[in-house]
Design a protein around this motif. Structure first.
Motif, PDB file in Angstrom:
ATOM      1  N   LYS A   1      -1.743   9.678  -2.376  1.00 31.16           N
ATOM      2  CA  LYS A   1      -0.923   8.555  -2.819  1.00 31.16           C
ATOM      3  C   LYS A   1       0.103   8.117  -1.771  1.00 31.16           C
ATOM      4  N   ASN A   2       0.553   9.070  -0.956  1.00 32.48           N
ATOM      5  CA  ASN A   2       1.555   8.712   0.045  1.00 32.48           C
ATOM      6  C   ASN A   2       0.942   8.287   1.376  1.00 32.48           C
ATOM      7  N   LYS A   3      -0.397   8.335   1.461  1.00 34.73           N
ATOM      8  CA  LYS A   3      -1.134   7.937   2.667  1.00 34.73           C
ATOM      9  C   LYS A   3      -0.749   8.773   3.886  1.00 34.73           C
ATOM     10  N   LYS A   4      -0.149   9.921   3.670  1.00 30.24           N
ATOM     11  CA  LYS A   4       0.259  10.772   4.783  1.00 30.24           C
ATOM     12  C   LYS A   4      -0.902  11.669   5.158  1.00 30.24           C
ATOM     13  N   ILE A   5      -1.583  11.334   6.244  1.00 33.45           N
ATOM     14  CA  ILE A   5      -2.770  12.096   6.629  1.00 33.45           C
ATOM     15  C   ILE A   5      -2.723  12.521   8.103  1.00 33.45           C
TER      16      ILE A   5
ATOM     17  N   ASP B   1     -11.900   9.793  12.062  1.00 34.80           N
ATOM     18  CA  ASP B   1     -11.510   8.743  13.015  1.00 34.80           C
ATOM     19  C   ASP B   1     -12.063   7.388  12.581  1.00 34.80           C
ATOM     20  N   ALA B   2     -13.332   7.391  12.181  1.00 36.08           N
ATOM     21  CA  ALA B   2     -13.976   6.134  11.786  1.00 36.08           C
ATOM     22  C   ALA B   2     -13.342   5.553  10.526  1.00 36.08           C
ATOM     23  N   ILE B   3     -13.067   6.402   9.542  1.00 34.58           N
ATOM     24  CA  ILE B   3     -12.477   5.926   8.284  1.00 34.58           C
ATOM     25  C   ILE B   3     -11.137   5.256   8.543  1.00 34.58           C
ATOM     26  N   TYR B   4     -10.265   5.936   9.262  1.00 28.90           N
ATOM     27  CA  TYR B   4      -8.901   5.416   9.417  1.00 28.90           C
ATOM     28  C   TYR B   4      -8.808   4.310  10.453  1.00 28.90           C
ATOM     29  N   SER B   5      -9.719   4.294  11.426  1.00 28.07           N
ATOM     30  CA  SER B   5      -9.697   3.201  12.398  1.00 28.07           C
ATOM     31  C   SER B   5     -10.123   1.885  11.761  1.00 28.07           C
ATOM     32  N   MET B   6     -10.782   1.961  10.587  1.00 25.39           N
ATOM     33  CA  MET B   6     -11.220   0.739   9.893  1.00 25.39           C
ATOM     34  C   MET B   6     -10.193   0.242   8.880  1.00 25.39           C
ATOM     35  N   THR B   7      -9.023   0.848   8.815  1.00 25.48           N
ATOM     36  CA  THR B   7      -7.992   0.343   7.906  1.00 25.48           C
ATOM     37  C   THR B   7      -7.787  -1.138   8.155  1.00 25.48           C
ATOM     38  N   THR B   8      -7.824  -1.934   7.109  1.00 28.88           N
ATOM     39  CA  THR B   8      -7.641  -3.377   7.244  1.00 28.88           C
ATOM     40  C   THR B   8      -6.150  -3.663   7.355  1.00 28.88           C
ATOM     41  N   VAL B   9      -5.703  -3.920   8.569  1.00 28.80           N
ATOM     42  CA  VAL B   9      -4.273  -4.068   8.856  1.00 28.80           C
ATOM     43  C   VAL B   9      -3.766  -5.394   8.314  1.00 28.80           C
ATOM     44  N   ASN B  10      -2.646  -5.345   7.604  1.00 25.83           N
ATOM     45  CA  ASN B  10      -2.034  -6.559   7.055  1.00 25.83           C
ATOM     46  C   ASN B  10      -0.580  -6.650   7.492  1.00 25.83           C
ATOM     47  N   SER B  11       0.092  -7.734   7.119  1.00 29.93           N
ATOM     48  CA  SER B  11       1.467  -7.947   7.578  1.00 29.93           C
ATOM     49  C   SER B  11       2.425  -6.898   7.026  1.00 29.93           C
ATOM     50  N   ASP B  12       2.186  -6.380   5.812  1.00 27.05           N
ATOM     51  CA  ASP B  12       3.031  -5.299   5.288  1.00 27.05           C
ATOM     52  C   ASP B  12       2.971  -4.080   6.201  1.00 27.05           C
ATOM     53  N   HIS B  13       1.778  -3.739   6.674  1.00 25.97           N
ATOM     54  CA  HIS B  13       1.636  -2.624   7.614  1.00 25.97           C
ATOM     55  C   HIS B  13       2.480  -2.852   8.859  1.00 25.97           C
TER      56      HIS B  13
ATOM     57  N   ASP C   1       8.457   4.531  -5.762  1.00 27.70           N
ATOM     58  CA  ASP C   1       9.788   4.686  -5.193  1.00 27.70           C
ATOM     59  C   ASP C   1       9.887   4.287  -3.730  1.00 27.70           C
ATOM     60  N   ASN C   2       8.812   4.444  -2.981  1.00 28.46           N
ATOM     61  CA  ASN C   2       8.905   4.172  -1.551  1.00 28.46           C
ATOM     62  C   ASN C   2       7.613   3.594  -0.984  1.00 28.46           C
ATOM     63  N   PRO C   3       7.232   2.397  -1.418  1.00 28.20           N
ATOM     64  CA  PRO C   3       5.994   1.797  -0.893  1.00 28.20           C
ATOM     65  C   PRO C   3       6.060   1.510   0.602  1.00 28.20           C
ATOM     66  N   MET C   4       7.287   1.365   1.159  1.00 25.47           N
ATOM     67  CA  MET C   4       7.410   1.110   2.598  1.00 25.47           C
ATOM     68  C   MET C   4       6.849   2.282   3.406  1.00 25.47           C
ATOM     69  N   ALA C   5       7.160   3.510   2.964  1.00 29.59           N
ATOM     70  CA  ALA C   5       6.640   4.689   3.662  1.00 29.59           C
ATOM     71  C   ALA C   5       5.126   4.759   3.537  1.00 29.59           C
ATOM     72  N   VAL C   6       4.598   4.392   2.368  1.00 30.58           N
ATOM     73  CA  VAL C   6       3.142   4.383   2.167  1.00 30.58           C
ATOM     74  C   VAL C   6       2.489   3.396   3.137  1.00 30.58           C
ATOM     75  N   MET C   7       3.087   2.218   3.272  1.00 26.29           N
ATOM     76  CA  MET C   7       2.545   1.211   4.186  1.00 26.29           C
ATOM     77  C   MET C   7       2.558   1.708   5.625  1.00 26.29           C
ATOM     78  N   ALA C   8       3.675   2.311   6.040  1.00 23.27           N
ATOM     79  CA  ALA C   8       3.779   2.809   7.413  1.00 23.27           C
ATOM     80  C   ALA C   8       2.808   3.963   7.650  1.00 23.27           C
ATOM     81  N   ASN C   9       2.665   4.851   6.655  1.00 21.53           N
ATOM     82  CA  ASN C   9       1.735   5.982   6.783  1.00 21.53           C
ATOM     83  C   ASN C   9       0.286   5.516   6.928  1.00 21.53           C
ATOM     84  N   SER C  10      -0.044   4.393   6.291  1.00 20.96           N
ATOM     85  CA  SER C  10      -1.435   3.909   6.274  1.00 20.96           C
ATOM     86  C   SER C  10      -1.986   3.671   7.671  1.00 20.96           C
ATOM     87  N   ILE C  11      -1.124   3.249   8.602  1.00 24.34           N
ATOM     88  CA  ILE C  11      -1.600   2.923   9.955  1.00 24.34           C
ATOM     89  C   ILE C  11      -1.205   4.001  10.963  1.00 24.34           C
TER      90      ILE C  11
END
Length: 716
Positions: A120-124, A296-308, A405-415
């Motif tokens: 849930k926190n996208k911390k990987i 590597d392949a899974i996370y390199s395909m993250t669809t980057v958006n302006s929130d990221h 509580d902290n979607p900003m951290a989730v967004m930053a963790n995603s990329i």
């Protein structure tokens, strides 16, 4: 698997998504091999994937799709339902043998979530390594998918080898897998297809589903369930873009080529599914390599958006405070750089022009991000400065509440696992303000000049197109960076039309930029293909150049350019002053200049409607034939009217100091129209200057310096 339940579930998922506002886009479906046993490895952020992915992969492959699910989900009726639709518990003792058997026969594809559970926190990522964070702690991603793929391919090749060498052992091994005949073994080699799912935007809030759940269950409903319904319910009900990307398949057969593995494949001695064999250690090492490849392949395909990009930039800024303009500039430059990198998957909104990030934020991307950031306390807006709470961008929150509580951290963790993107963010985050602005100016100027050269080459007409210097946009750098002036030319003209005023202002120390409106400075055929939104964008680019170059911005223009300048003044609150020279209120205020064109247009409307692609021109007798076109496209007149129609309701929104200059005997624009425009301006500090001229183009020719002086006195 209960096939009736499987298909019924598919219908239910389809119905839910038809009712929701979710917009699902699938990329890379060509990367799914045909007639091959496949393990799909997918990132896991919501419960949605558990039901969504089997349905869509079944649609794409027309083959049953089974999946591994957390053992905790298999209690009671829900567990029975999961079993009926092809889910297998991670703690099922026959799990591995079942997976290998169904892959060998091609009976089903499999979905495995290598993260093991919802992240849930996208911390990987931690210290440059894949480390999955979850409610109970941290651990590396699972190698299970790789191990199962290796075992499947091992036994496929062993069975075909035994068929040639030892039929009795082949039959014994087939019996162990409950396979009746070697003919049931699929010949295509095993592969792993990495899949990424990205949601945008991620906004957790109360919705009808969460309220219903609380009302039905009362206070006994677990907090984690409430969080999931709030997050995922909001995403489905309020609208979310779901991008599903399939990477090229990872072939497993090459990993069977080592000597020790080949020896075990061809071994005549009998051994069981879980018997220790010499190649097991080698396959463990190979499984780690394969796991690294698919992660590597899974996370390199993250669809980057302006929130990221906003969240990533906030996290990497080297200082605690910044301004809105500074943050927007950095993200604009980042987004512009990313558009040239095909290796980074961009959300479709980032594939478009990002100029709005440093102009009027017309799509509210920055505003929406900041509203969440300030609500969650990640950013404090104080006296025009944005103060970051760095702890909230990195501090570990409660795992099950982090999306609320902290979607900003989730967004930053995603990329965070996107190493190349992180390097770019870090570079731009640390870029000094001066160099940041200079890079933006250089980039914008280059694109405008390149655009002109391209259009000039494409639409050049010998004997009709003017010299390049007439149509080329130009920038004059004055002695001071205190005030910059944006000067916009009129319809069927070119930047050369305002060159005299530009040099006059430059000599007084001002920086001046004169943009080229699309379709101008080339040929009428070019103008016939453009619309007023193209011209607004050219004006926006000009504003962005001056705004990044100077502390104070003044916008002005002549005729149609005056309308574009006022349009800017209505949308950009930091514009200090605006001036409009001979601005038409609307098309009806034009007299002899455009009357023939309007008359022709009205008479030929039926023909135009029947053949919309037809280009119709009327002669144009201009005051400045060395600049203006000799032919006027009817479609251009229509776009001119649309521009003025769109401007009219914006006039009361113009609050900056405004000057309207009008020729009292203008043969093109009726002074009564410009007077009406002036009266509708929302500015309290405004001036109407009526000058004695009997022509429309008062920025050129005899007496033009009188106009220059009026404008200079206003600017100063």
């Amino acid at each position: 698997m209960n096939r009736f339940a499987y298909r019924t579930t598919g219908l239910a998922i389809k119905a839910i998504y038809n009712l929701s506002k979710a917009d699902l886009v699938i990329h890379g479906r060509e990367n799914i091999p045909e007639n091959r046993p496949i393990i799909f490895v997918i990132n896991h952020f919501t419960r949605i994937e558990t039901f969504l992915m089997p349905y869509y992969i079944f649609k794409l492959t027309n083959r049953a799709v089974w999946s591994l699910a957390d053992a905790g989900l298999f209690g009671g009726a829900f567990g029975d339902f999961l079993k009926s639709v092809g889910a297998v518990s991670t703690k099922d003792p026959q799990r591995d043998q079942l997976i290998v058997k169904t892959l060998l026969t091609g009976e089903a594809h499999w979905i495995i979530f290598p993260e093991g559970r919802m992240v849930k926190n996208k911390k990987i990522v931690e210290k440059g390594r894949y480390i999955v964070s979850y409610a109970g702690g941290k651990r590396p991603p699972h190698t299970g998918a790789a191990t199962l793929a290796l075992r499947t391919e091992f036994y496929r090749q062993r069975l075909f080898s035994l068929q040639q060498q030892d039929l009795a052992e082949a039959d014994r091994l087939l019996g162990e897998f409950h396979i009746s005949s070697i003919d049931q073994i699929q010949h295509g080699s095993t592969c792993i297809v990495p899949v990424n799912i990205t949601y945008y935007p991620v906004r957790a809030k109360e919705n009808i589903l969460s309220k219903l759940a609380v009302n039905l269950a009362g206070k006994d409903i677990p907090e984690r369930v409430v969080e999931e319904i709030m997050t995922e319910g909001a995403m489905l009900l309020s609208g979310v873009d779901i991008d599903i990307r399939f990477a090229p398949a990872i072939e497993i057969s090459p990993f069977m080529h080592s000597k020790v593995t080949k020896k075990d494949i061809n071994q005549k001695a009998s051994f069981g599914f879980d018997s220790p064999i010499a190649s097991r250690k080698r396959m463990r090492r190979d499984a780690l390599k394969i796991m690294k490849r698919y992660m590597d392949a899974i996370y390199s395909m993250t669809t980057v958006n302006s929130d990221h990009l906003f969240a990533g930039m906030l996290r990497q800024l080297p200082f605690r405070k910044t301004t809105e303009a500074n943050l927007r500039r950095r993200v604009f430059l980042l987004a512009s750089d990313l558009s040239d990198h095909a290796s980074i998957c961009l959300h479709r909104t980032l594939s478009e022009d990002q100029l709005h990030l440093i102009t009027d934020d017309r799509y509210h991307r920055f505003r929406d991000f900041m509203s969440v950031a300030t609500e969650k306390g990640v950013v404090l807006n104080r006296d025009g400065l944005l103060w970051r709470d760095t702890q909230k961008l990195s501090f570990p929150f409660d795992f099950h509440r982090v999306r609320i509580d902290n979607p900003m951290a989730v967004m930053a963790n995603s990329i965070e696992p996107m190493w190349g993107l992180q390097k770019k963010i870090r570079h731009i985050a640390w870029l000094p303000e001066y160099f940041l602005r200079r890079r933006i100016i250089t980039s914008l100027l280059k694109k405008e000049l390149d655009g002109f050269e391209k259009d000039y080459a494409a639409f050049f007409i010998a004997g009709e197109s003017k010299d390049k210097n007439v149509g080329r946009p130009f920038l004059l750098r004055g002695k001071s960076r205190k005030t910059g002036v944006l000067l916009i030319h009129g319809y069927m003209a070119a930047p050369a039309e305002v060159r005299g005023l530009a040099h006059y202002l430059k000599k007084r120390g001002y920086c001046v930029y004169a943009p080229r409106l699309k379709g101008h400075g080339t040929s009428p055929e070019d103008l016939a293909q453009r619309n007023f939104k193209d011209w607004i964008r050219n004006a926006d680019v000009g504003y962005a150049i001056i705004q990044n170059m100077c502390r104070r911005v003044v916008v002005g223009g002549f005729s149609t350019g005056a309308g574009l300048a006022l349009n800017l003044a209505a949308r950009m609150p930091d514009i200090q002053s605006a001036f409009a020279v001979c601005p038409p209120m609307r098309l009806q205020d034009f007299s002899s200049k455009f009357a023939p064109a309007v008359d022709t247009w009205n008479r030929l409307m039926k023909k135009i409607q029947m053949n919309g692609g037809q280009k119709i021109f009327v002669p144009n007798h201009s005051e400045n034939p060395h600049i203006n076109y000799r032919r006027n496209p009817i479609s251009g007149v229509r776009e001119l009217e649309r521009l003025m129609y769109s401007l009219a309701p914006k006039l009361p929104e113009i609050k900056c100091r405004t000057l309207v200059v009008q020729a009292d005997q203008d043969p093109v624009v009726d002074p009564r129209g410009s007077r009406r425009l002036f009266e509708q301006l929302g500015a309290t500090n405004k001036t109407y200057s009526l000058l004695n001229f009997s022509r429309h183009g008062i920025l050129m020719g005899d007496g033009s310096e009188r106009v220059y002086e009026v404008i200079l006195n206003f600017i100063g």
